[in-house]
Motif scaffolding. Structure first.
Motif, PDB file in Angstrom:
ATOM      1  N   GLN A   1       0.815  -1.213   0.000  1.00 31.54           N
ATOM      2  CA  GLN A   1       0.000   0.000   0.000  1.00 31.54           C
ATOM      3  C   GLN A   1       0.851   1.267   0.000  1.00 31.54           C
ATOM      4  N   ILE A   2       1.843   1.307   0.874  1.00 31.50           N
ATOM      5  CA  ILE A   2       2.714   2.478   0.945  1.00 31.50           C
ATOM      6  C   ILE A   2       3.493   2.653  -0.359  1.00 31.50           C
ATOM      7  N   LEU A   3       3.957   1.541  -0.931  1.00 32.68           N
ATOM      8  CA  LEU A   3       4.720   1.610  -2.176  1.00 32.68           C
ATOM      9  C   LEU A   3       3.860   2.156  -3.309  1.00 32.68           C
ATOM     10  N   GLN A   4       2.610   1.708  -3.394  1.00 33.32           N
ATOM     11  CA  GLN A   4       1.704   2.229  -4.423  1.00 33.32           C
ATOM     12  C   GLN A   4       1.411   3.707  -4.195  1.00 33.32           C
ATOM     13  N   GLY A   5       1.341   4.110  -2.919  1.00 34.19           N
ATOM     14  CA  GLY A   5       1.158   5.529  -2.611  1.00 34.19           C
ATOM     15  C   GLY A   5       2.337   6.365  -3.070  1.00 34.19           C
ATOM     16  N   LEU A   6       3.539   5.837  -2.908  1.00 38.82           N
ATOM     17  CA  LEU A   6       4.736   6.543  -3.370  1.00 38.82           C
ATOM     18  C   LEU A   6       4.760   6.638  -4.892  1.00 38.82           C
ATOM     19  N   TYR A   7       4.298   5.582  -5.576  1.00 37.06           N
ATOM     20  CA  TYR A   7       4.184   5.642  -7.033  1.00 37.06           C
ATOM     21  C   TYR A   7       3.219   6.762  -7.436  1.00 37.06           C
ATOM     22  N   ALA A   8       2.112   6.878  -6.707  1.00 36.98           N
ATOM     23  CA  ALA A   8       1.113   7.909  -7.010  1.00 36.98           C
ATOM     24  C   ALA A   8       1.703   9.306  -6.837  1.00 36.98           C
ATOM     25  N   ILE A   9       2.444   9.503  -5.744  1.00 31.70           N
ATOM     26  CA  ILE A   9       3.054  10.814  -5.478  1.00 31.70           C
ATOM     27  C   ILE A   9       4.052  11.165  -6.568  1.00 31.70           C
ATOM     28  N   ALA A  10       4.876  10.197  -6.946  1.00 29.18           N
ATOM     29  CA  ALA A  10       5.911  10.454  -7.958  1.00 29.18           C
ATOM     30  C   ALA A  10       5.303  10.742  -9.323  1.00 29.18           C
ATOM     31  N   SER A  11       4.251  10.028  -9.688  1.00 28.45           N
ATOM     32  CA  SER A  11       3.666  10.208 -11.022  1.00 28.45           C
ATOM     33  C   SER A  11       2.899  11.508 -11.155  1.00 28.45           C
ATOM     34  N   GLY A  12       2.553  12.148 -10.020  1.00 25.28           N
ATOM     35  CA  GLY A  12       1.826  13.421 -10.089  1.00 25.28           C
ATOM     36  C   GLY A  12       2.693  14.585 -10.523  1.00 25.28           C
ATOM     37  N   ARG A  13       3.987  14.498 -10.269  1.00 27.30           N
ATOM     38  CA  ARG A  13       4.946  15.558 -10.624  1.00 27.30           C
ATOM     39  C   ARG A  13       4.507  16.924 -10.085  1.00 27.30           C
ATOM     40  N   ILE A  14       4.637  17.980 -10.901  1.00 28.33           N
ATOM     41  CA  ILE A  14       4.399  19.341 -10.389  1.00 28.33           C
ATOM     42  C   ILE A  14       2.911  19.680 -10.365  1.00 28.33           C
ATOM     43  N   PHE A  15       2.213  19.495 -11.467  1.00 23.60           N
ATOM     44  CA  PHE A  15       0.821  19.935 -11.572  1.00 23.60           C
ATOM     45  C   PHE A  15      -0.187  18.778 -11.652  1.00 23.60           C
ATOM     46  N   GLY A  16       0.293  17.548 -11.563  1.00 26.96           N
ATOM     47  CA  GLY A  16      -0.606  16.415 -11.487  1.00 26.96           C
ATOM     48  C   GLY A  16      -1.174  15.986 -12.832  1.00 26.96           C
ATOM     49  N   LYS A  17      -1.884  14.867 -12.808  1.00 19.10           N
ATOM     50  CA  LYS A  17      -2.498  14.327 -14.017  1.00 19.10           C
ATOM     51  C   LYS A  17      -3.856  14.946 -14.312  1.00 19.10           C
ATOM     52  N   GLY A  18      -4.406  15.647 -13.348  1.00 18.23           N
ATOM     53  CA  GLY A  18      -5.739  16.217 -13.513  1.00 18.23           C
ATOM     54  C   GLY A  18      -6.734  15.540 -12.570  1.00 18.23           C
ATOM     55  N   LEU A  19      -7.718  16.299 -12.121  1.00 20.12           N
ATOM     56  CA  LEU A  19      -8.705  15.774 -11.186  1.00 20.12           C
ATOM     57  C   LEU A  19      -9.461  14.597 -11.795  1.00 20.12           C
ATOM     58  N   GLY A  20      -9.479  13.482 -11.083  1.00 17.85           N
ATOM     59  CA  GLY A  20     -10.165  12.285 -11.547  1.00 17.85           C
ATOM     60  C   GLY A  20      -9.331  11.386 -12.421  1.00 17.85           C
ATOM     61  N   GLU A  21      -8.073  11.749 -12.711  1.00 21.92           N
ATOM     62  CA  GLU A  21      -7.238  10.999 -13.651  1.00 21.92           C
ATOM     63  C   GLU A  21      -6.240  10.067 -12.981  1.00 21.92           C
ATOM     64  N   SER A  22      -6.363   9.859 -11.695  1.00 20.53           N
ATOM     65  CA  SER A  22      -5.433   8.972 -10.991  1.00 20.53           C
ATOM     66  C   SER A  22      -5.556   7.532 -11.489  1.00 20.53           C
ATOM     67  N   MET A  23      -4.420   6.868 -11.614  1.00 21.42           N
ATOM     68  CA  MET A  23      -4.401   5.449 -11.973  1.00 21.42           C
ATOM     69  C   MET A  23      -4.308   4.575 -10.728  1.00 21.42           C
ATOM     70  N   GLN A  24      -3.605   5.045  -9.711  1.00 21.88           N
ATOM     71  CA  GLN A  24      -3.366   4.229  -8.523  1.00 21.88           C
ATOM     72  C   GLN A  24      -4.643   3.984  -7.715  1.00 21.88           C
ATOM     73  N   LYS A  25      -5.637   4.846  -7.868  1.00 21.76           N
ATOM     74  CA  LYS A  25      -6.887   4.658  -7.128  1.00 21.76           C
ATOM     75  C   LYS A  25      -7.739   3.528  -7.727  1.00 21.76           C
ATOM     76  N   LEU A  26      -7.368   3.025  -8.894  1.00 20.46           N
ATOM     77  CA  LEU A  26      -8.149   1.987  -9.568  1.00 20.46           C
ATOM     78  C   LEU A  26      -7.801   0.603  -9.025  1.00 20.46           C
ATOM     79  N   GLY A  27      -7.843   0.481  -7.711  1.00 19.80           N
ATOM     80  CA  GLY A  27      -7.603  -0.801  -7.076  1.00 19.80           C
ATOM     81  C   GLY A  27      -6.175  -1.044  -6.638  1.00 19.80           C
ATOM     82  N   PHE A  28      -5.238  -0.196  -7.054  1.00 16.55           N
ATOM     83  CA  PHE A  28      -3.835  -0.393  -6.671  1.00 16.55           C
ATOM     84  C   PHE A  28      -3.591   0.019  -5.216  1.00 16.55           C
TER      85      PHE A  28
END
Length: 381
Positions: A242-269
């Motif tokens: 869980q923590i590792l997937q959270g770190l992946y989410a933080i890293a993939s967001g970069r400066i301005f993020g993917k956009g509201l609702g566009e997260s991949m990690q929330k899709l069960g990861f």
């Protein structure tokens, strides 16, 4: 009397203050939390219940009810809580403290185990209730009340021990099932005593003793000591997922993020990403910019709480504001630190944003009490 004198007399009239800045910041964070709860939970809610807005509807109901409670409580003089009620012949603060103790005992006896923990009481069709959230309010009000009765006694270490003995039954009951919440309650108690005491040195000594005691509850309890191993080896440990997937989410967001609702990690990861790990999804969707903005909102709320604590009309009100400030600051720091793997994993939600009706309702009630303190501040125009 001349017109100038009359105008001067009117200008010197004392007026009641009400911290609308704190009110609007709180409501804004609650609304933002609802947006993020829907964003993080809609996929899993649709898959599990067929209704993408399932968690949003439940959280929204608590949010509306909580805001109403906050507004009502904010108009009640907070000093009434320490006076005896004519009907019950008991002070509301004392009654609340013993109710919290009884609820925690009920948790030990009647609570059903959920995800390996016994923390919730069933309310039937209304869902579940977590008494430890109410216990935080009980600790804030009870400690503030006891300290305000004789603040000079805290100048000696024996005075602090006296307070510790009085609150230990409630904190001990919470500790038996929920170390992280007991830790927050302990920090609240110590912060209130620290602010009221004129002698600070013995707090550092007692802090070291309490830290040593806390380490016993960590290293000598198997599942807690295991979290240390997970924290040290998050990439290789089987339970570091869980923590590792959270770190992946933080890293993939970069400066301005993917956009509201566009997260991949929330899709069960990230399991139950709308709960304690919601900050990771905020980082992924809104990026570093959004994460910093959220933290700055909390800083502004803490600043307003500090202003109210400093300008409170009496010690009791100032200590209440100090307790609420400590509660929010501690939970924000712990939650963000856990999500970023700065400290070992523990179950502390992000205030006003994480999913959880009990937590949201209690936090809004606390803000109502602090707004009541602000409403008793008098000032000259």
């Amino acid at each position: 009397m001349t017109r100038e004198d009359r105008d001067k007399g009117k200008s010197n009239k004392l007026h009641s203050y009400y911290d609308y800045n704190l009110l609007f910041l709180t409501i804004f964070l609650v609304c933002f939390g609802l947006v993020m709860v829907y964003s993080t939970s809609s996929y899993n809610a649709a898959r599990e219940t067929g209704n993408p807005a399932f968690y949003l509807e439940k959280q929204g109901a608590f949010a509306i009810f909580g805001v109403v409670v906050m507004l009502i409580v904010s108009k009640i003089d907070y000093r009434i809580y320490k006076h005896k009620l004519p009907v019950l012949k008991i002070r509301p603060i004392i009654a609340l403290y013993f109710v919290c103790i009884l609820l925690q005992i009920a948790v030990l006896i009647f609570a059903k185990e959920i995800n390996g923990s016994k923390r919730w009481l069933s309310l039937g069709p209304l869902g579940t209730f977590q008494p430890s959230e109410l216990s935080k309010v009980g600790i804030i009000l009870f400690t503030a009340y006891v300290v305000s009765l004789a603040p000079k006694k805290l100048d000696k270490f024996t005075g602090f021990i006296r307070i510790l003995i009085l609150v230990l039954p409630l904190i001990g009951l919470v500790l038996s099932q929920n170390f992280s919440t007991a830790l927050v309650m302990g920090l609240i108690m110590v912060a209130i005593c620290f602010v009221a005491s004129r002698k600070k040195l013995y707090f550092f000594v007692s802090g070291g003793l309490l830290a040593g005691l806390g380490s016993i509850f960590i290293f000598f309890v198997s599942y807690r000591s295991e979290r240390i191993e997970v924290w040290k080896n998050v990439e290789t440990h089987p339970k570091g997922y869980q923590i590792l997937q959270g770190l992946y989410a933080i890293a993939s967001g970069r400066i301005f993020g993917k956009g509201l609702g566009e997260s991949m990690q929330k899709l069960g990861f990230i399991p139950e990403s709308h709960n304690d790990m919601i900050f990771a999804v905020i980082c992924e969707e809104l990026g570093l910019f959004g994460a910093v903005a959220v933290i700055l909102l909390f800083v502004l709320i803490i600043w307003r709480l500090f202003v109210i604590a400093v300008n409170a009309p009496d010690l009791f009100g100032g200590l209440i504001a100090t307790g609420v400030l400590t509660h929010i600051a501690a939970q924000v720091l712990i939650n963000v630190a856990v999500v970023t793997n700065t400290i070992p994993s523990t179950g502390i939600p992000l205030p006003f944003i994480s999913y959880g009706g009990s937590s949201l309702l209690v936090l809004l009630a606390e803000m109502g009490i602090v707004l009541s303190v602000s409403n008793q501040i008098k000032y000259e125009r």
